[in-house]
Write a protein that holds these residues in place. Structure first.
Motif, PDB file in Angstrom:
ATOM      1  N   ASP A 378       0.816  -1.217   0.000  1.00 54.30           N
ATOM      2  CA  ASP A 378       0.000   0.000   0.000  1.00 54.30           C
ATOM      3  C   ASP A 378       0.847   1.263   0.000  1.00 54.30           C
ATOM      4  OD1 ASP A 378      -2.291  -1.449  -0.062  1.00 54.30           O
ATOM      5  OD2 ASP A 378      -2.643  -1.373   2.115  1.00 54.30           O
ATOM      6  N   ASN A 379       2.066   1.160   0.538  1.00 53.77           N
ATOM      7  CA  ASN A 379       2.941   2.336   0.541  1.00 53.77           C
ATOM      8  C   ASN A 379       3.361   2.747  -0.871  1.00 53.77           C
ATOM      9  OD1 ASN A 379       2.852   2.313   3.331  1.00 53.77           O
ATOM     10  ND2 ASN A 379       4.696   1.053   3.523  1.00 53.77           N
ATOM     11  N   GLY A 380       3.273   1.819  -1.808  1.00 51.04           N
ATOM     12  CA  GLY A 380       3.666   2.123  -3.182  1.00 51.04           C
ATOM     13  C   GLY A 380       2.500   2.320  -4.117  1.00 51.04           C
ATOM     14  N   ARG A 381       1.281   2.112  -3.645  1.00 54.19           N
ATOM     15  CA  ARG A 381       0.110   2.360  -4.480  1.00 54.19           C
ATOM     16  C   ARG A 381      -0.170   3.863  -4.496  1.00 54.19           C
ATOM     17  NH1 ARG A 381      -4.572  -0.935  -2.018  1.00 54.19           N
ATOM     18  NH2 ARG A 381      -5.696   0.282  -3.622  1.00 54.19           N
ATOM     19  N   MET A 382      -0.501   4.397  -5.697  1.00 54.37           N
ATOM     20  CA  MET A 382      -0.612   5.853  -5.863  1.00 54.37           C
ATOM     21  C   MET A 382      -1.941   6.225  -6.503  1.00 54.37           C
ATOM     22  SD  MET A 382       3.226   6.550  -7.328  1.00 54.37           S
ATOM     23  CE  MET A 382       3.084   5.128  -8.391  1.00 54.37           C
ATOM     24  N   VAL A 383      -2.403   7.429  -6.155  1.00 55.33           N
ATOM     25  CA  VAL A 383      -3.599   8.033  -6.753  1.00 55.33           C
ATOM     26  C   VAL A 383      -3.186   9.393  -7.303  1.00 55.33           C
ATOM     27  CG1 VAL A 383      -5.924   8.886  -6.345  1.00 55.33           C
ATOM     28  CG2 VAL A 383      -5.145   6.823  -5.179  1.00 55.33           C
ATOM     29  N   TYR A 418      -2.935  28.598 -17.524  1.00 55.47           N
ATOM     30  CA  TYR A 418      -3.445  27.637 -16.560  1.00 55.47           C
ATOM     31  C   TYR A 418      -2.265  27.094 -15.754  1.00 55.47           C
ATOM     32  CZ  TYR A 418      -7.878  27.597 -19.099  1.00 55.47           C
ATOM     33  OH  TYR A 418      -9.059  27.950 -19.684  1.00 55.47           O
ATOM     34  N   ASN A 419      -2.369  27.242 -14.458  1.00 63.74           N
ATOM     35  CA  ASN A 419      -1.407  26.637 -13.542  1.00 63.74           C
ATOM     36  C   ASN A 419      -2.006  25.327 -13.041  1.00 63.74           C
ATOM     37  OD1 ASN A 419       0.550  28.729 -13.651  1.00 63.74           O
ATOM     38  ND2 ASN A 419      -0.729  29.972 -12.313  1.00 63.74           N
ATOM     39  N   ILE A 420      -1.495  24.251 -13.565  1.00 62.01           N
ATOM     40  CA  ILE A 420      -2.039  22.917 -13.271  1.00 62.01           C
ATOM     41  C   ILE A 420      -1.148  22.253 -12.241  1.00 62.01           C
ATOM     42  CG2 ILE A 420      -2.729  20.706 -14.248  1.00 62.01           C
ATOM     43  CD1 ILE A 420      -2.987  22.113 -16.933  1.00 62.01           C
ATOM     44  N   THR A 421      -1.748  21.814 -11.170  1.00 62.60           N
ATOM     45  CA  THR A 421      -1.031  21.117 -10.106  1.00 62.60           C
ATOM     46  C   THR A 421      -1.378  19.642 -10.168  1.00 62.60           C
ATOM     47  OG1 THR A 421      -1.094  23.095  -8.697  1.00 62.60           O
ATOM     48  CG2 THR A 421      -0.643  20.986  -7.632  1.00 62.60           C
ATOM     49  N   ILE A 422      -0.392  18.825 -10.496  1.00 62.69           N
ATOM     50  CA  ILE A 422      -0.561  17.371 -10.505  1.00 62.69           C
ATOM     51  C   ILE A 422      -0.243  16.867  -9.099  1.00 62.69           C
ATOM     52  CG2 ILE A 422       0.167  15.212 -11.551  1.00 62.69           C
ATOM     53  CD1 ILE A 422       1.020  16.815 -14.001  1.00 62.69           C
ATOM     54  N   THR A 423      -1.217  16.247  -8.464  1.00 63.53           N
ATOM     55  CA  THR A 423      -1.073  15.772  -7.094  1.00 63.53           C
ATOM     56  C   THR A 423      -1.084  14.249  -7.097  1.00 63.53           C
ATOM     57  OG1 THR A 423      -2.213  17.744  -6.260  1.00 63.53           O
ATOM     58  CG2 THR A 423      -2.012  15.862  -4.769  1.00 63.53           C
ATOM     59  N   VAL A 424      -0.043  13.653  -6.509  1.00 62.28           N
ATOM     60  CA  VAL A 424       0.064  12.198  -6.405  1.00 62.28           C
ATOM     61  C   VAL A 424       0.164  11.849  -4.923  1.00 62.28           C
ATOM     62  CG1 VAL A 424       1.323  10.147  -7.094  1.00 62.28           C
ATOM     63  CG2 VAL A 424       1.235  12.119  -8.623  1.00 62.28           C
ATOM     64  N   THR A 425      -0.721  10.967  -4.472  1.00 57.68           N
ATOM     65  CA  THR A 425      -0.769  10.555  -3.069  1.00 57.68           C
ATOM     66  C   THR A 425      -0.676   9.036  -3.006  1.00 57.68           C
ATOM     67  OG1 THR A 425      -2.225  12.421  -2.586  1.00 57.68           O
ATOM     68  CG2 THR A 425      -2.061  10.694  -0.914  1.00 57.68           C
ATOM     69  N   ASP A 426       0.211   8.520  -2.132  1.00 58.58           N
ATOM     70  CA  ASP A 426       0.260   7.065  -1.968  1.00 58.58           C
ATOM     71  C   ASP A 426      -0.759   6.631  -0.928  1.00 58.58           C
ATOM     72  OD1 ASP A 426       1.349   7.577   0.556  1.00 58.58           O
ATOM     73  OD2 ASP A 426       3.405   7.308  -0.132  1.00 58.58           O
ATOM     74  N   MET A 427      -0.910   5.338  -0.734  1.00 58.42           N
ATOM     75  CA  MET A 427      -1.920   4.777   0.164  1.00 58.42           C
ATOM     76  C   MET A 427      -1.316   4.322   1.484  1.00 58.42           C
ATOM     77  SD  MET A 427      -4.392   5.323  -1.799  1.00 58.42           S
ATOM     78  CE  MET A 427      -5.704   4.584  -0.827  1.00 58.42           C
TER      79      MET A 427
END
Length: 798
Positions: A378-383, A418-427
């Protein structure tokens, strides 16, 4: 190609299979390439075009790129030939350590259309490292009672190479007491053991020095040596024993330095120095010695370096306990590194398109990027996500690759950046988040025409302006950008071709300033209108129009002009006034006009000078000259009035007119010219020579005729005065109308007379007949007196 690799024909068959299935994004086949470590940069590895089955022209057209899993540029793709070239020298030991085979995974990415091909680069080992003993000096303490055949473990030599290039053999310098025996470890490595051939005799030889040599299998082989020093000790017949043959522990990867991992313990039933134990690692690698340390007395194993689950998940460590008699006991320790969520997700932008045109079609690819998290589970799974209020959409493609595409049409005038913020969160717990900001600019398209600030403009300019006078400005704005927003102004052709617009106004093409080209005259042109155009510099250009109306404002540039009495005749006109006139009697009326307009044309009349102040008055608004009081016998017969006509402009302009009034007892009284008129007429008429001769002759002949001559001259002078008087008033030739009757009730020409006048041109004389009045008497009227009194109140008297 290496054995096991597929042929180009098989690759083409696989590609055709995916095309028939619908054009999958990822080719399921994995291509294999190999290279020896330390190979020079630029060496040929393989040809992508031949392996994949595409044309060389597709590489540049489709944006082919080589991407390794660790995002390092090991290989370079030649876009002209499709050759894979080595971009840097590879060190197999740095890349894979002891892992065999050493494989670097990479993908060949085609952007348009998006497609992936998986491949592997096998790095082969060469014999570039020499076997090395960690301890150059090995000390063995062996009891003299040790029986022949006893083995003594030796630390193995370390060789960073693997396979046949690793340590393959050990040799021992010749001696009568020991020989060397090779053993295989659980990891597949060889380590040496000393076997005692014959018993030691401390009294004969208390110390032995041997040379241990390690040889690898390279060609040519490399070797390393260590000095073995053997001390012969007194007898020790019991070896140490550990409490457990295997110690298994779990250690979190975020454990701090010097953390206690485990404490091992062994016992020796011998006494004295033979029972004193010393703990140490046995047959361990350099990485283990860098990471762990064991206390030789207490047996505590502690962390010497930080753990990293992403690099090594477990450690197997051999531990030995050696007593004072050099007997040893063995045990093993298995350390499992427990993963913690200590690595935030990583975002790598592969391609970014900016700016993009505002008329881009939906689903246009703006960016391609990949994600990676070195943790596991789960520490390596990302959204992955972006803001919700943007006209963009994230789409997953292959593995952890994503594309950022447009979701709806764009409008630069609404939003240009457009200022686009790509957000990646792990689980993991706690969750780690990584954000990456990208800026996407929207390029302009000429889709907006210039717009005037007003649909129509009204400009006012005062007449008699100077040429090139700035009279106003029109302004238009264009919400586009760059050349699409640069506005150029122009005058449009007038609807009426007779209007000389080109000679009236001009416009500055850059800023819309309007200029009057010549001086305007309100009396000639009071207003005109035209249309102006504003066009941008886009392709194609867009334009708009606006109406401009120019109103010419009057300036007080025209002085009043007197229509009556005329002032351009040779002699002034004389008005007749009966002495019986009542107050308010209308003597005459000054008539004047002004070419201006508005208040500049409002005229007022004023009596500036009069021969008899207080006798006459001028009505200020209509120029009527009336008597202000009754006439008396003492009033002079001739009166000269100076009337000022003034407009209401700023500054005011004026004109003056001179009136001559002659008082008569009735209209039968001769009209006597004023003295100045007689002088002017005498000066204008030539002297009669006959008269002069007669006077001289008569004077010389006899004074008797003097009186007759004087009477004759007086008669002639009176005739000339009548002629001059007739010419001064510009009386037309022929008889006047039969009767002149006063119908105004104000006393104008209160007596009606009938005249018969005959003018003889060229003689300078005229004849005037006085006829009897038609109406000899005028009874006094009461109402007329009241009106005259009221009129006096409105006089402008001097």
């Amino acid at each position: 190609m290496e054995p096991g690799e597929v042929s180009p024909q098989q690759i083409r068959q696989v590609l055709l299979f995916f095309v028939f299935l619908g054009g999958s994004l990822v080719c399921s086949e994995t291509w294999h390439y190999s290279v020896a470590e330390e190979t020079e940069i630029g060496s040929f590895i393989g040809n992508v075009v031949k392996d994949i089955g595409l044309g060389v022209e597709d590489l540049a057209a489709r944006g082919a790129t080589v991407i390794f899993d660790d995002y390092k540029p090991y290989l370079l793709l030649d876009q002209q030939t499709g050759n894979l070239l080595l971009n840097e020298q590879l060190d197999r030991e740095a890349l894979c350590d002891f892992t065999e085979p050493c494989i670097l995974h990479f993908q060949v990415l085609f952007e348009n259309p998006l497609q992936f091909f998986r491949a592997e680069l096998w790095v082969k080992d060469i014999n570039d490292h020499t076997p090395t003993f960690l301890d150059k000096h090995i000390l063995l303490k062996i009891s003299e009672s040790t029986a022949p055949g006893t083995s003594f473990q030796m630390d193995s030599a370390q060789d960073l190479d693997i396979g046949k290039n690793g340590v393959q053999n050990y040799t021992l310098s010749p001696n009568p007491h020991f020989h060397l025996k090779l053993q295989d470890s659980d990891e597949g490595r060889k380590y040496p053991e000393l076997l005692l051939d014959q018993s030691l005799d401390r009294e004969k030889e208390p110390e032995l020095k041997l040379t241990l040599t390690a040889l690898d299998g390279g060609s040519p082989p490399r070797s390393g040596t260590a000095l073995v020093r053997v001390l012969v000790l007194d007898i020790n017949d019991n070896a140490p024993e550990f409490e457990r043959p295997l110690y298994e522990v779990l250690v979190p990867e975020n454990s701090p330095l010097n953390s206690l991992v485990v404490k091992v313990s062994a016992t020796d039933i011998d006494a004295g120095i033979n029972g004193e134990l010393s703990y140490s690692f046995s047959h361990v690698s350099r990485d283990i010695r860098k990471t762990f340390e064991i206390h030789p007395i207490s047996g505590e194993v502690r962390l010497k370096a930080l753990l990293d689950f992403e690099l090594i998940q477990s450690y197997t460590i051999n531990i030995q306990a050696i007593d004072g008699g050099s007997l040893s006991g063995k045990s093993s320790m298995l350390v499992h590194v427990v993963d913690v969520n200590d690595n935030p997700p990583e975002i790598v932008i592969t391609s970014l398109t900016s700016p993009i045109p505002e008329n881009s079609s939906p689903e246009m690819v703006v960016a391609v990027f990949s994600l990676r998290d070195q943790d596991s589970g789960d520490n390596g799974r990302m959204v992955c996500s972006i803001q919700e209020d943007l006209p963009f959409l994230l789409k997953p493609t292959f593995k952890n690759f994503y594309t950022l595409v447009t979701e709806s049409p764009l409008d630069r005038e609404s939003k240009a950046k457009y200022n686009i913020t790509i957000t990646v969160t792990d689980m993991g717990t706690p969750r780690l988040k990584t954000q990456h900001n990208i800026t996407v600019l929207v390029s302009d398209v000429n889709d907006n025409a210039p717009a005037f600030t007003q649909a129509s403009y009204t400009l006012r300019v005062r007449e008699n302006n100077s040429p090139a006078l700035h009279i106003g400005t029109v302004s238009a704005t264009d919400t586009d950008a760059g050349a699409n927003a640069q506005v150029t102004y122009s005058l449009l052709p007038p609807a009426d071709p007779h209007v000389p617009l080109a000679s009236l106004v001009s416009i500055n093409a850059d800023n819309g300033h309007l200029f009057a080209l010549r001086s305007l005259d309100y009396e000639a042109l009071r207003a005109f209108e035209f249309r102006v155009g504003a066009a941008d510099r886009g392709s194609p250009p867009l334009s708009s129009q606006a109406l401009v109306r120019v109103l010419v404002e009057d300036d007080n540039d025209n002085a009043p002009f007197v229509l009556y009495p005329l002032q351009n005749t040779s002699a002034p006109c004389t008005e007749l006034l009966p002495r019986a006139a009542e107050p308010g009697y209308l003597v005459t009326k000054v008539v004047a006009v002004d070419g201006d307009a508005g208040q500049n044309a409002w005229l007022s009349y004023q009596l500036l000078k009069a021969t008899e102040p207080g006798l006459f008055g001028v009505w200020a608004h209509n120029g009527e000259v009336r008597t202000a009081r009754p006439l008396s016998e003492r009033d002079a017969a001739r009166h000269r009035l100076l009337v000022l006509v003034k407009d209401n402009g700023e500054p005011p302009l004026s004109a003056s007119v001179t009136l001559h009034v002659l008082l008569v007892d009735g209209f039968s009284q001769p009209h006597l010219p004023p003295p100045e008129a007689e002088a002017e007429a005498a000066a204008a008429a030539p002297a009669d020579p006959l008269t002069v001769y007669l006077v001289v002759a008569l004077a010389s002949v006899s004074s008797l005729f003097l009186f007759s001559v004087l009477v004759f001259v007086a008669v002639r002078l009176c005739g000339r005065g009548g002629a001059a008087r007739a010419g001064r008033c510009s009386v037309p030739e022929g008889p006047f109308p039969g009767h002149l009757v006063d119908v105004s009730g104000t006393g104008t020409l209160s007596h009606s007379y009938q005249y018969q006048v005959r003018l003889t041109e060229g003689t300078g004389t005229s004849e005037l007949k006085f006829l009897k009045p038609v109406i000899p008497k005028f009874p006094p009227q009461g109402t007329e007196r009241e009106e005259s009194h009221t009129f006096l109140n409105g006089f402008d008297l001097n």
